[in-house]
Design a protein around this motif. Sequence first.
Motif, PDB file in Angstrom:
ATOM      1  N   UNK A 249       0.857  -1.179   0.000  1.00  0.00           N
ATOM      2  CA  UNK A 249       0.000   0.000   0.000  1.00  0.00           C
ATOM      3  C   UNK A 249       0.897   1.233   0.000  1.00  0.00           C
ATOM      4  N   UNK A 250       0.667   2.132  -0.961  1.00  0.00           N
ATOM      5  CA  UNK A 250       1.549   3.277  -1.163  1.00  0.00           C
ATOM      6  C   UNK A 250       0.751   4.576  -1.104  1.00  0.00           C
ATOM      7  N   UNK A 251       1.278   5.548  -0.359  1.00  0.00           N
ATOM      8  CA  UNK A 251       0.691   6.878  -0.298  1.00  0.00           C
ATOM      9  C   UNK A 251       1.654   7.861  -0.965  1.00  0.00           C
ATOM     10  N   UNK A 252       1.154   8.652  -1.909  1.00  0.00           N
ATOM     11  CA  UNK A 252       1.980   9.553  -2.706  1.00  0.00           C
ATOM     12  C   UNK A 252       1.752  11.017  -2.320  1.00  0.00           C
ATOM     13  N   UNK A 253       2.731  11.841  -2.633  1.00  0.00           N
ATOM     14  CA  UNK A 253       2.577  13.282  -2.445  1.00  0.00           C
ATOM     15  C   UNK A 253       1.652  13.866  -3.497  1.00  0.00           C
ATOM     16  N   UNK A 254       1.771  13.368  -4.730  1.00  0.00           N
ATOM     17  CA  UNK A 254       0.997  13.910  -5.848  1.00  0.00           C
ATOM     18  C   UNK A 254      -0.077  12.918  -6.286  1.00  0.00           C
ATOM     19  N   UNK A 299      -3.331  -3.647  -9.347  1.00  0.00           N
ATOM     20  CA  UNK A 299      -3.127  -2.209  -9.159  1.00  0.00           C
ATOM     21  C   UNK A 299      -4.495  -1.536  -9.003  1.00  0.00           C
ATOM     22  N   UNK A 300      -4.678  -0.844  -7.886  1.00  0.00           N
ATOM     23  CA  UNK A 300      -5.979  -0.221  -7.639  1.00  0.00           C
ATOM     24  C   UNK A 300      -5.809   0.972  -6.700  1.00  0.00           C
ATOM     25  N   UNK A 301      -6.756   1.865  -6.768  1.00  0.00           N
ATOM     26  CA  UNK A 301      -6.704   3.054  -5.930  1.00  0.00           C
ATOM     27  C   UNK A 301      -7.186   2.740  -4.521  1.00  0.00           C
ATOM     28  N   UNK A 302      -6.558   3.384  -3.547  1.00  0.00           N
ATOM     29  CA  UNK A 302      -6.925   3.230  -2.144  1.00  0.00           C
ATOM     30  C   UNK A 302      -7.712   4.464  -1.719  1.00  0.00           C
ATOM     31  N   UNK A 303      -9.019   4.341  -1.521  1.00  0.00           N
ATOM     32  CA  UNK A 303      -9.843   5.507  -1.197  1.00  0.00           C
ATOM     33  C   UNK A 303      -9.717   5.980   0.244  1.00  0.00           C
ATOM     34  N   UNK A 304      -8.960   5.255   1.083  1.00  0.00           N
ATOM     35  CA  UNK A 304      -8.873   5.625   2.500  1.00  0.00           C
ATOM     36  C   UNK A 304      -7.832   6.704   2.771  1.00  0.00           C
ATOM     37  N   UNK A 307      -4.294  10.180  -2.565  1.00  0.00           N
ATOM     38  CA  UNK A 307      -3.240   9.736  -3.482  1.00  0.00           C
ATOM     39  C   UNK A 307      -2.669   8.368  -3.069  1.00  0.00           C
ATOM     40  N   UNK A 308      -3.551   7.409  -2.855  1.00  0.00           N
ATOM     41  CA  UNK A 308      -3.122   6.073  -2.434  1.00  0.00           C
ATOM     42  C   UNK A 308      -3.348   5.021  -3.494  1.00  0.00           C
ATOM     43  N   UNK A 309      -2.424   4.054  -3.558  1.00  0.00           N
ATOM     44  CA  UNK A 309      -2.548   2.906  -4.448  1.00  0.00           C
ATOM     45  C   UNK A 309      -2.210   1.634  -3.680  1.00  0.00           C
ATOM     46  N   UNK A 310      -2.795   0.529  -4.123  1.00  0.00           N
ATOM     47  CA  UNK A 310      -2.431  -0.791  -3.611  1.00  0.00           C
ATOM     48  C   UNK A 310      -1.942  -1.647  -4.770  1.00  0.00           C
ATOM     49  N   UNK A 311      -0.929  -2.482  -4.506  1.00  0.00           N
ATOM     50  CA  UNK A 311      -0.304  -3.316  -5.529  1.00  0.00           C
ATOM     51  C   UNK A 311      -0.058  -4.709  -4.980  1.00  0.00           C
ATOM     52  N   UNK A 312       0.053  -5.672  -5.869  1.00  0.00           N
ATOM     53  CA  UNK A 312       0.494  -7.036  -5.552  1.00  0.00           C
ATOM     54  C   UNK A 312       1.776  -7.278  -6.345  1.00  0.00           C
TER      55      UNK A 312
END
Length: 342
Positions: A249-254, A299-304, A307-312
Amino acid sequence: MGYRVAVVGATGNVGREMLQILAERQFPLDEVAAVASSRSTGDVIDFGDSGETLKVKNLEHFDFAGYDMALFAIGSEGSKLHAPRAAAAGCTVIDNSSLFRMDPDVPLIVPEVNAEAIAGYRARNIIANPNCSTAQLVVALKPLHDVARIKRVVVATYQSVSGAGKSGMDELFNQSRNIFVGDATEPHHFTKQIAFNVIPHIDSFLDDGSTKEEWKMVVETKKILDPKIKVTATCVRVPVFVGHSEAVNVEFEDEISAAQAQEILREAPGIMLVDKRENGGYVTPVECVGDYATFVSRVREDPTVDNGLSLWVVSDNLRKGAALNAVQIAELLGRRHLQKAA
């Protein structure tokens, strides 16, 4: 004109993979030496699939003078004793153990991620290979970080028993067989039964409750990718023979969308994007064995979070997590610095 290369720990899981990959990738060799402990001295092992064999030489008496590179896969204790000896003889060491990874004078390299840092090898004539779980993680994160800047990473790993060596693989095999025939399944290598189970414990525990494996993922990711990134990890051993998986799970600045991330990953070096939102439209460990790529799926967006994404993320830990990365470092070293081969 090629290189003289020694593979140290050539009879182990990773050492054998190193030899296999050197042959597969047609690394420019004038000579390759298989080196191991006295227990294996004189044994004959395969070099690639051509039928060529190598006679194992004794590490205790091996003279590294005249060799260009040595790929070490013998653990920290052996590296502590023999890597400086090889480096002092003028042989550049590419070490797979954890011993030198956080040494400020030793570059920690994943060629797709921080190739420019390899220039620092001259300080000690040693280059460190990262932890297997870190290597595949940073390959997946780097192209996304370049575009949207990563703030925080939360990763849970599903690590195969081959990461614990042959004894770990043997224990999974023996326990699985024993369960089917009704025999005892006492753990020996692992702290609990590994067959048909998962164990949230890899390496020793630290004072803060994390394990050393989790600590490695945090500090190595920062050193390789960016010291500003916040990382937290939970590392779990699973009953899989080869292939590490990671839920990331990744949180981005942009701002970055799942579609943008997929496009970026599709073009990124070392990555194979397999991401269909249908049954079987993702990669699992058994499908990655023997492959060079780091596979990314789900690859999917994390609504919580903003600017979040989840990956496997899945990769062959004996290859990209260890042997392949070491050979890629050797290729990079030769290409940029030694420049001996035609």
